[in-house]
Design an enzyme around this catalytic site. Structure first.
Site, PDB file in Angstrom:
ATOM      1  N   SER A 136       0.844  -1.198   0.000  1.00  0.00           N
ATOM      2  CA  SER A 136       0.000   0.000   0.000  1.00  0.00           C
ATOM      3  C   SER A 136       0.886   1.257   0.000  1.00  0.00           C
ATOM      4  O   SER A 136       1.671   1.456  -0.923  1.00  0.00           O
ATOM      5  CB  SER A 136      -0.967  -0.046   1.177  1.00  0.00           C
ATOM      6  OG  SER A 136      -1.998   0.904   1.028  1.00  0.00           O
ATOM      7  N   ASP A 263      -9.669  -3.401  -6.193  1.00  0.00           N
ATOM      8  CA  ASP A 263      -9.148  -2.719  -5.003  1.00  0.00           C
ATOM      9  C   ASP A 263      -9.987  -1.469  -4.730  1.00  0.00           C
ATOM     10  O   ASP A 263     -10.042  -0.560  -5.570  1.00  0.00           O
ATOM     11  CB  ASP A 263      -7.685  -2.340  -5.238  1.00  0.00           C
ATOM     12  CG  ASP A 263      -6.999  -1.777  -4.003  1.00  0.00           C
ATOM     13  OD1 ASP A 263      -7.702  -1.276  -3.103  1.00  0.00           O
ATOM     14  OD2 ASP A 263      -5.758  -1.846  -3.947  1.00  0.00           O
ATOM     15  N   HIS A 291      -8.075  -4.840  -1.309  1.00  0.00           N
ATOM     16  CA  HIS A 291      -6.853  -4.104  -0.965  1.00  0.00           C
ATOM     17  C   HIS A 291      -6.046  -4.937   0.021  1.00  0.00           C
ATOM     18  O   HIS A 291      -6.419  -5.093   1.184  1.00  0.00           O
ATOM     19  CB  HIS A 291      -7.196  -2.750  -0.346  1.00  0.00           C
ATOM     20  CG  HIS A 291      -6.000  -1.887  -0.112  1.00  0.00           C
ATOM     21  ND1 HIS A 291      -5.343  -1.237  -1.125  1.00  0.00           N
ATOM     22  CD2 HIS A 291      -5.327  -1.583   1.032  1.00  0.00           C
ATOM     23  CE1 HIS A 291      -4.334  -0.549  -0.629  1.00  0.00           C
ATOM     24  NE2 HIS A 291      -4.282  -0.755   0.682  1.00  0.00           N
TER      25      HIS A 291
END
Length: 316
Positions: A136, A263, A291
């Site tokens: 991320s 996502d 995600h």
């Protein structure tokens, strides 16, 4: 050829696929924390697996407000421990459970921070293959480092991987302010606002604390807090300059960029395509996974696909 990700039939939708891993993150392997002083008088904490001689090292840079306790960190470190490899989870400043010393903390384009961390790890693991994973926010920062360092990155690591990196921060930031996605924003802001309150008390006048504490979106928070504390003029400047998508054509190191097409943090139309990357970048974009989800198997599921995919890439 490593099997592509397939979501289980019982785990439907991007939000369920994103949130469910929190319920099955499992145990943490035994790790030892070491504190490193930074060149500018601050510190970071790094958690290490027990050292193994002559085996590769995988270093993980976590996501926004993450840590070695995050589900993806636990899963990767468990597999590394089973395999007999070395592993390290680098905590960005202020993310290890103790406030850092300086006004600045960390941000999505913190390539210089990644650079000095990796250079220090060379001294600790000089004779083994070294690989880096960013998840991320950490994935975006790692991609920025890879693109800005170009061929020099190979002096420090052999391969890299970015998982669920929000490569277009402007698109991701706006997307997280819409609909159900606001639940993720509220989750992040809970801890980020606590940090802002602490910074306001320790360093008065460094930012507009009242405006920061009124933030309801990441855009508002980054404009009031993240941008001024890290040398950006405003949130637009921050999101533009710290987005990694602009650096993908310059990456010279073998790099896996893994993003699920569903996502919820990044619109599918903003994912990079082959024309956006160099020949050193492998794009992998399964239809599902959420995600940093990628749960597999029968209920309640497992988190082993992602770490296995990463190690397969590093070994390949």
């Amino acid at each position: 050829m490593f099997p592509s990700y397939q979501s289980p039939a019982w785990l439907n939708g991007p939000h369920f696929q994103t949130i469910w891993p929190l319920a099955i993150k499992g145990d943490m392997p035994v790790m030892k924390r070491r504190r490193w002083d930074t060149p500018d008088g601050d510190f970071i904490d790094v958690d290490f697996l027990p050292r193994r001689e002559s085996t590769p090292l995988v270093v993980l840079f976590h996501g926004l407000e993450g840590s070695s306790s995050s589900h993806y960190a636990r899963a990767l470190m468990r597999l590394l421990a089973m395999k007999g490899w070395n592993g390290a989870v680098v905590h960005f400043r202020g993310c290890s459970g103790e406030p850092n010393k300086l006004p600045r903390a960390y941000h999505s384009g913190d390539a210089d921070e990644i650079d000095w961390v990796l250079r220090r790890l060379i001294r600790r693991y000089p004779e083994v293959p070294r690989h880096a994973v960013g998840v991320s926010l950490g994935g975006n920062a790692l991609l920025c480092w890879l693109g800005t360092r170009r061929h020099k990155a190979a002096e420090l690591i052999s391969k890299a991987a970015a998982v669920s990196a929000p490569v277009d921060l402007t698109a991701a930031g706006h997307h997280l302010g819409l609909g159900f996605n606001k639940i993720y924003t509220r989750h992040f802001l809970r801890s980020m606002l606590r940090t802002a309150r602490h910074k306001a008390g320790a360093f008065p006048g460094m930012f507009d604390v009242e405006r920061a504490l009124r933030s309801k979106t990441l855009q508002e928070f980054d404009d009031a807090y993240t941008a001024p504390l890290h040398g950006f003029s405003d949130v637009s400047d921050y999101w533009k300059r710290a987005s990694s998508k602009q650096w993908l054509p310059y990456i010279a190191l073998p790099t896996l960029v893994l993003n699920a097409r569903n996502d919820p943090f990044l619109p599918v139309e903003c994912l990079p395509g082959k024309r956006d990357v160099s020949g050193s970048v492998m794009l992998e974009q399964p239809e599902h996974g959420g995600h940093v989800g990628f749960v597999t198997g029968s209920f309640p599921g497992k988190l082993d696909w992602l770490p296995q995919r990463l190690l397969n890439f590093f070994e390949g």
